[in-house]
Scaffold this motif. Structure first.
Motif, PDB file in Angstrom:
ATOM      1  N   ASN A 478       4.785  -6.670   6.722  1.00  0.00           N
ATOM      2  CA  ASN A 478       4.471  -5.388   6.080  1.00  0.00           C
ATOM      3  C   ASN A 478       4.678  -4.164   6.975  1.00  0.00           C
ATOM      4  OD1 ASN A 478       2.445  -5.663   7.867  1.00  0.00           O
ATOM      5  ND2 ASN A 478       0.811  -6.001   6.336  1.00  0.00           N
ATOM      6  N   GLY A 479       5.193  -4.372   8.182  1.00  0.00           N
ATOM      7  CA  GLY A 479       5.516  -3.224   9.040  1.00  0.00           C
ATOM      8  C   GLY A 479       4.312  -2.543   9.675  1.00  0.00           C
ATOM      9  N   THR A 480       3.114  -3.125   9.541  1.00  0.00           N
ATOM     10  CA  THR A 480       1.962  -2.502  10.181  1.00  0.00           C
ATOM     11  C   THR A 480       1.977  -2.785  11.685  1.00  0.00           C
ATOM     12  OG1 THR A 480       0.652  -4.455   9.756  1.00  0.00           O
ATOM     13  CG2 THR A 480       0.485  -2.658   8.150  1.00  0.00           C
ATOM     14  N   ILE A 481       1.265  -1.902  12.410  1.00  0.00           N
ATOM     15  CA  ILE A 481       1.216  -2.053  13.869  1.00  0.00           C
ATOM     16  C   ILE A 481       0.253  -3.185  14.234  1.00  0.00           C
ATOM     17  CG2 ILE A 481       0.567  -0.931  16.035  1.00  0.00           C
ATOM     18  CD1 ILE A 481       1.329   1.745  14.752  1.00  0.00           C
ATOM     19  N   LEU A 482       0.752  -4.199  14.937  1.00  0.00           N
ATOM     20  CA  LEU A 482      -0.105  -5.303  15.359  1.00  0.00           C
ATOM     21  C   LEU A 482      -0.639  -5.079  16.775  1.00  0.00           C
ATOM     22  CD1 LEU A 482       1.988  -8.302  14.006  1.00  0.00           C
ATOM     23  CD2 LEU A 482       0.007  -7.194  12.952  1.00  0.00           C
ATOM     24  N   VAL A 509       2.562   9.440  19.824  1.00  0.00           N
ATOM     25  CA  VAL A 509       3.351   8.321  19.299  1.00  0.00           C
ATOM     26  C   VAL A 509       2.706   7.794  18.018  1.00  0.00           C
ATOM     27  CG1 VAL A 509       4.216   6.001  19.758  1.00  0.00           C
ATOM     28  CG2 VAL A 509       4.194   7.711  21.585  1.00  0.00           C
ATOM     29  N   ASN A 510       1.394   7.638  18.042  1.00  0.00           N
ATOM     30  CA  ASN A 510       0.681   7.168  16.852  1.00  0.00           C
ATOM     31  C   ASN A 510       0.953   8.048  15.648  1.00  0.00           C
ATOM     32  OD1 ASN A 510      -0.741   4.734  17.158  1.00  0.00           O
ATOM     33  ND2 ASN A 510      -2.183   5.725  18.572  1.00  0.00           N
ATOM     34  N   GLN A 511       0.824   9.361  15.858  1.00  0.00           N
ATOM     35  CA  GLN A 511       1.057  10.298  14.753  1.00  0.00           C
ATOM     36  C   GLN A 511       2.489  10.202  14.235  1.00  0.00           C
ATOM     37  OE1 GLN A 511      -0.066  13.920  16.658  1.00  0.00           O
ATOM     38  NE2 GLN A 511      -2.260  13.450  16.576  1.00  0.00           N
ATOM     39  N   THR A 512       3.420  10.102  15.172  1.00  0.00           N
ATOM     40  CA  THR A 512       4.820  10.002  14.767  1.00  0.00           C
ATOM     41  C   THR A 512       5.045   8.756  13.912  1.00  0.00           C
ATOM     42  OG1 THR A 512       5.395  11.030  16.854  1.00  0.00           O
ATOM     43  CG2 THR A 512       7.192   9.997  15.639  1.00  0.00           C
ATOM     44  N   MET A 513       4.453   7.649  14.338  1.00  0.00           N
ATOM     45  CA  MET A 513       4.646   6.407  13.592  1.00  0.00           C
ATOM     46  C   MET A 513       4.028   6.490  12.206  1.00  0.00           C
ATOM     47  SD  MET A 513       4.585   3.433  16.440  1.00  0.00           S
ATOM     48  CE  MET A 513       5.125   2.309  15.171  1.00  0.00           C
ATOM     49  N   GLU A 514       2.835   7.089  12.157  1.00  0.00           N
ATOM     50  CA  GLU A 514       2.198   7.265  10.846  1.00  0.00           C
ATOM     51  C   GLU A 514       3.086   8.064   9.910  1.00  0.00           C
ATOM     52  OE1 GLU A 514      -1.776   8.931  11.131  1.00  0.00           O
ATOM     53  OE2 GLU A 514      -2.317   7.336  12.546  1.00  0.00           O
ATOM     54  N   ARG A 515       3.623   9.160  10.458  1.00  0.00           N
ATOM     55  CA  ARG A 515       4.471  10.022   9.643  1.00  0.00           C
ATOM     56  C   ARG A 515       5.708   9.254   9.167  1.00  0.00           C
ATOM     57  NH1 ARG A 515       5.019  13.961  13.227  1.00  0.00           N
ATOM     58  NH2 ARG A 515       7.120  13.303  13.737  1.00  0.00           N
ATOM     59  N   CYS A 516       6.285   8.488  10.079  1.00  0.00           N
ATOM     60  CA  CYS A 516       7.475   7.712   9.713  1.00  0.00           C
ATOM     61  C   CYS A 516       7.149   6.708   8.608  1.00  0.00           C
ATOM     62  CB  CYS A 516       8.028   6.975  10.925  1.00  0.00           C
ATOM     63  SG  CYS A 516       8.868   8.071  12.063  1.00  0.00           S
ATOM     64  N   SER A 522      12.255   2.899   7.685  1.00  0.00           N
ATOM     65  CA  SER A 522      12.156   1.493   8.039  1.00  0.00           C
ATOM     66  C   SER A 522      13.214   1.109   9.064  1.00  0.00           C
ATOM     67  CB  SER A 522      12.288   0.635   6.783  1.00  0.00           C
ATOM     68  OG  SER A 522      13.531   0.930   6.187  1.00  0.00           O
ATOM     69  N   GLU A 523      14.234   1.963   9.201  1.00  0.00           N
ATOM     70  CA  GLU A 523      15.253   1.702  10.224  1.00  0.00           C
ATOM     71  C   GLU A 523      14.623   1.823  11.601  1.00  0.00           C
ATOM     72  OE1 GLU A 523      18.821   1.629  10.400  1.00  0.00           O
ATOM     73  OE2 GLU A 523      18.817   0.969   8.299  1.00  0.00           O
ATOM     74  N   TRP A 524      14.779   0.781  12.417  1.00  0.00           N
ATOM     75  CA  TRP A 524      14.220   0.890  13.769  1.00  0.00           C
ATOM     76  C   TRP A 524      14.843   2.008  14.561  1.00  0.00           C
ATOM     77  CZ3 TRP A 524      13.124  -4.507  16.259  1.00  0.00           C
ATOM     78  CH2 TRP A 524      12.097  -5.128  15.511  1.00  0.00           C
ATOM     79  N   ALA A 525      16.161   2.177  14.367  1.00  0.00           N
ATOM     80  CA  ALA A 525      16.848   3.210  15.143  1.00  0.00           C
ATOM     81  C   ALA A 525      16.237   4.585  14.886  1.00  0.00           C
ATOM     82  CB  ALA A 525      18.329   3.209  14.800  1.00  0.00           C
ATOM     83  N   SER A 526      15.956   4.909  13.617  1.00  0.00           N
ATOM     84  CA  SER A 526      15.400   6.243  13.352  1.00  0.00           C
ATOM     85  C   SER A 526      13.959   6.328  13.827  1.00  0.00           C
ATOM     86  CB  SER A 526      15.473   6.618  11.856  1.00  0.00           C
ATOM     87  OG  SER A 526      16.012   5.608  11.096  1.00  0.00           O
ATOM     88  N   LEU A 527      13.247   5.233  13.728  1.00  0.00           N
ATOM     89  CA  LEU A 527      11.872   5.226  14.242  1.00  0.00           C
ATOM     90  C   LEU A 527      11.875   5.500  15.747  1.00  0.00           C
ATOM     91  CD1 LEU A 527       8.904   4.765  13.695  1.00  0.00           C
ATOM     92  CD2 LEU A 527       9.268   2.306  13.924  1.00  0.00           C
ATOM     93  N   LYS A 528      12.762   4.801  16.442  1.00  0.00           N
ATOM     94  CA  LYS A 528      12.860   5.012  17.903  1.00  0.00           C
ATOM     95  C   LYS A 528      13.237   6.448  18.230  1.00  0.00           C
ATOM     96  CE  LYS A 528      14.115   0.333  19.388  1.00  0.00           C
ATOM     97  NZ  LYS A 528      15.209  -0.503  19.905  1.00  0.00           N
ATOM     98  N   THR A 529      14.204   6.990  17.492  1.00  0.00           N
ATOM     99  CA  THR A 529      14.619   8.376  17.748  1.00  0.00           C
ATOM    100  C   THR A 529      13.453   9.337  17.533  1.00  0.00           C
ATOM    101  OG1 THR A 529      16.819   7.788  17.004  1.00  0.00           O
ATOM    102  CG2 THR A 529      16.317  10.132  17.123  1.00  0.00           C
TER     103      THR A 529
END
Lengths: 556, 556
Positions: A478-482, A509-516, A522-529
């Protein structure tokens, strides 16, 4: 062989133009290629972590069947240091004078190549055939003995390569440069001269090596305790003069530093260094003799941190320590870029209480390269039709071109080239020919060519502000942070003093991930960017630094 | 105040000894502290990523109530550049001459400190009271106008600090050094002299700045197209001479480079630079005038990559481009370490087709620091009882000490100190006193003191062979590997060309983890150490490189 190939002479460099080092010049006539020198270059400041640089020899590999031989003009690293790497890539005989060959053989032995390479020792009487080409040699004066210039006799005319040279009118070993032979070559006619430009900006004649010996003797005469002389290991004339000073003033001489020991051994064996019986002692024996009976010759004249001189000055040498009252001669001038390192070792030696004789305050060095008057003398002896200044950065080549003009070479006959530029001579007419691909090959450890611009750019970035690694583990389902995000930094800040900063960064980083996640990225590349961008912005605002940011996403 | 405190004079440096830069000297008598200069230093090569270095002023902070003032001897960065950082830490009035204060105010404005600092402009007639101490001033010659030496009158006697100086017998602005005043101070008696050692190794007198002007005029006279002069922004005398040359040869002058514009503005406003009407043009107007009617003065004389000169030479300056036929004067000598950068820009300018006048081949610079004869003249004017050489690396301080001895200062009265060493004078007798804690404070971006040895060591490591991050996710419940090990590298090898190597490396990590699990290693720290050790060994064997290895274990 086509008509065209037969009738055309090509002259070019694979290294050594617009730079100091990795000298490699090529003379090609039709299907016959002769290479002159195979040097290495020490890395520029921005080549982080690189050990050495050699020329790119793709052209020689592609034309391997045409390469008749490599001629080495003398035994300095910028002329022979690339050989072990190059002879692994092409199989070709090499030609060098006795001492130069001795130094080369030591290198080839270390590289386990000695038995694979055909080697020919030459002297100033040799004539060697290289396909349709013939090479003859003339002795020159330089800061290492047995240096030669080369004349390549081609169907188009004679091409002369001076090697490194100066004219020493009172050489230490009594062997003048072969001026008569040069005059003869010049009289018969030189189509093209390639000549050493290292000191083309310096007026006058370069001084004789003998004047350094006088300075050294003067220091020996006055020294009350031990005398330590640091100089270039390859400067055998200077080593000879230190030996002579020991003989005159009744001192024994210890040799320290790996390359110094090596060169002294090879040069003595081959008869280029004459050491009277019983002068040499082992470093272990230094302390058994009174201080005024001892001298030491050592490497380290450029202040290199791992050199024997540096270790002796910092009491970290296993056998020799410099003591108050000792006299240290640093018989060298700084190679550009080494001024600070040399300054530091001079400071350290003075602090110990040693007396230091060094280039800022004393005459303890002369160059091995000819100054403007030496260069004009060579030009006037050779009277070339065409002239290519070699061995030097652009301003030096240009200064040399002006000297050539001043002694009568026609401006349109002077070619200031870059590596890979060819001068094509056919029917007595020279012009620029097609460009040959060339470049720098960086060597880091055992790797040849696996470090380039991207790796160097990363090293530069890392060296400025360090790195932050951001790791987070996501659920495959489900893409949640483990686990995470965890931030680990190196070379950025003292972690203990910056806990708040790193906590805030984790928050970013947390806020960015939440926003994403909300935006369904869902693309890892855009998440990393996104992580990289937001964190970079945050850190720059807070610290005005731009560390490398490396986001890593794990999925389980 | 105890009797002891009242009767004791302390003299020491918080910066400037055994180094070039971050000058800061302290004279303390009882409860009165006077500080002379607050400089910065540019980072040494090994201080990767550091912007500037300032002195550690813990002592001043702890004794803040005693600090009566900071006197600034002149407007160079190594004397005033630390002020914005230091005045954030201590509240204390500052004293400087008009031009020096103008340059300081610009700095304080940028740091939003201008209104917080009490500022007093002094001249060579000023007498300022600083508790029980009094300061008077004498003008000196240096490469920036309005430079002064300071005499601190203490109950123990006069302490003289020369600032940076030389004796210029034909100064550009006609203002000789205050030799009569120095003579008077010397006649009344100097207890202790602190004098500039920068050029103590150099024989003779330093040349007059006026000789550089003659050289510049000569170039202007011959130049066919535009003339571009690069020099130090703060060298106002030299800028004046360029202005004068423009006036004589009918050229307009454009000023480029942020710090050059800034200094020209401040110095003109305050009356230190006299620019005839209509000489100055905007860079935008350069191309509207014929080339022989234009000159440019610019920063970049040290070859700095972001400077105006470099950008003009590489056609990346917004307003000015250097063209074939232009003449460029680089009116500076390389600061040690900058030789290569300057060489590169000279090469680039020649390549464009410009004519370049530079220090290797022309007389276009003189030093602002006195040579041995200047230093002896100062010593003879002051006739100090005690002498402390300042401003210089150890060998320079030592050379200056020898000069002092040669003119009659008693050897036992000469103190070669390091930063923090104190000279204590009481009842006319001087001796070494207790050591004051001091050191280097490194500034990286906005951070002050958050980068130190560990961070720098990591940056050094990273810069040599890059980094490998090894990430693995383990199960919280049974310790099995859920994801990874993944290896990500930066600055190590070209990943595409080294796939096999990285695969093998992953294999090594896998084997290590299996072994650890078999051995029931459950401590993360030992697991990480095992990974680091085995991977490091493997990589060294295969590549002879030692990248930083950063194992990260995630648990879910």
């Amino acid at each position: 062989m086509t008509r065209n190939q037969r009738g055309k002479l090509l002259i070019f460099a694979l290294g050594g133009l617009d730079e100091i080092g990795k000298n490699m010049y090529v003379v090609q006539y039709g299907n016959d290629i002769v290479v002159i020198d195979s040097g290495l270059m020490f890395p520029e400041e921005e080549m982080l972590g690189i050990d050495i640089v050699i020329p790119d020899i793709t052209y020689l590999i592609e034309n391997q069947d045409k390469v008749r031989g490599i001629i080495l003009t003398h035994g300095h690293e910028d002329h022979i240091g690339g050989l072990p790497y190059i002879l692994k890539q092409i199989k070709v005989p090499i030609y060098a004078t006795k001492l130069t060959m001795g130094l080369i053989e030591h290198k080839l032995k270390e590289a386990h190549l000695l038995n694979d390479v055909r080697r020919f020792v030459i002297n100033n009487q040799s004539e060697i055939s290289l396909g349709s080409l013939k090479a003859t040699f003339f002795y020159t004066n330089h800061s290492i003995p047995d240096s030669v210039g080369v004349c390549i006799h081609t169907p188009e005319g004679a091409v002369v390569h001076t090697g490194d040279f100066k004219f020493d009118m009172t050489p230490v070993n009594g062997q003048l440069a072969d001026m008569h032979k040069m005059a003869e070559i010049g009289k018969k006619g030189v189509l093209c001269l390639l000549s050493d430009s290292t000191n083309a900006e310096r007026p006058g004649f370069t001084g004789s090596e003998r004047t350094v010996g006088e300075g050294i003797k003067e220091v020996f005469r006055k020294a009350k305790q031990r005398v330590i002389v640091a100089t270039f290991a390859s400067n055998i004339h200077r080593i000879q003069q230190v030996v002579d000073a020991c003989y005159i003033y009744g001192r024994k001489l210890a040799v320290v530093g790996r390359s110094m020991v090596n060169v002294v051994n090879i040069a003595s064996e081959l008869g280029y260094l004459h050491i009277p019986k019983d002068i040499i002692i082992e470093p272990d024996d230094i302390n058994r003799l009174p201080a005024h009976k001892v001298a030491v010759i050592s490497t380290g004249s450029q202040g290199e941190s791992m050199s024997a001189l540096n270790r002796m000055a910092n009491a970290s040498h296993r056998k020799v320590e410099i003591l108050p009252g000792d006299t240290v001669i640093i018989a060298a001038t700084p190679i550009p870029g080494n001024e600070k390192m040399i300054g530091r070792i001079v400071d350290q030696l003075f602090r110990i209480g040693a007396d230091v004789v060094y280039s800022t305050t004393s005459h303890v060095h002369v160059s091995g390269h000819g100054s403007q008057e030496d260069l004009k003398l060579m030009l006037n002896l050779m009277k070339p039709k065409y002239f290519i200044p070699i061995h030097g950065e652009y301003r030096m080549l240009r200064a040399h071109a002006q000297l050539a003009e001043s002694v009568g070479v026609r401006p349109e006959n002077i070619f200031i080239c870059d590596n890979g530029d060819t001068v094509e001579i056919s029917g007595g007419k020279a012009r620029y020919g097609p460009k040959i691909p060339t470049g720098k090959v960086l060597i880091d450890g055992l790797g040849v060519g696996d470090v380039g611009n991207i790796v160097l750019r990363d090293r530069k970035l890392l060296s400025q502000d360090g790195i932050l690694v951001v790791v987070v583990t996501l659920s495959k389902t489900n893409g949640t942070i483990l686990s995470g995000p965890d931030i680990i930094s190196r070379g950025f800040v003292y972690v203990r003093e910056s806990e708040q900063l790193l906590e805030d960064a984790t928050q970013v980083v947390n806020q960015t991930m939440e926003r994403c996640m909300k935006d369904q990225v869902s693309e890892w590349a855009s998440l990393k960017t996104s992580i990289r961008d937001s964190l970079s912005k945050f850190l720059y605002e807070r610290t005005r630094r731009r560390p490398m940011i490396l986001p890593i996403i794990m999925e389980v």
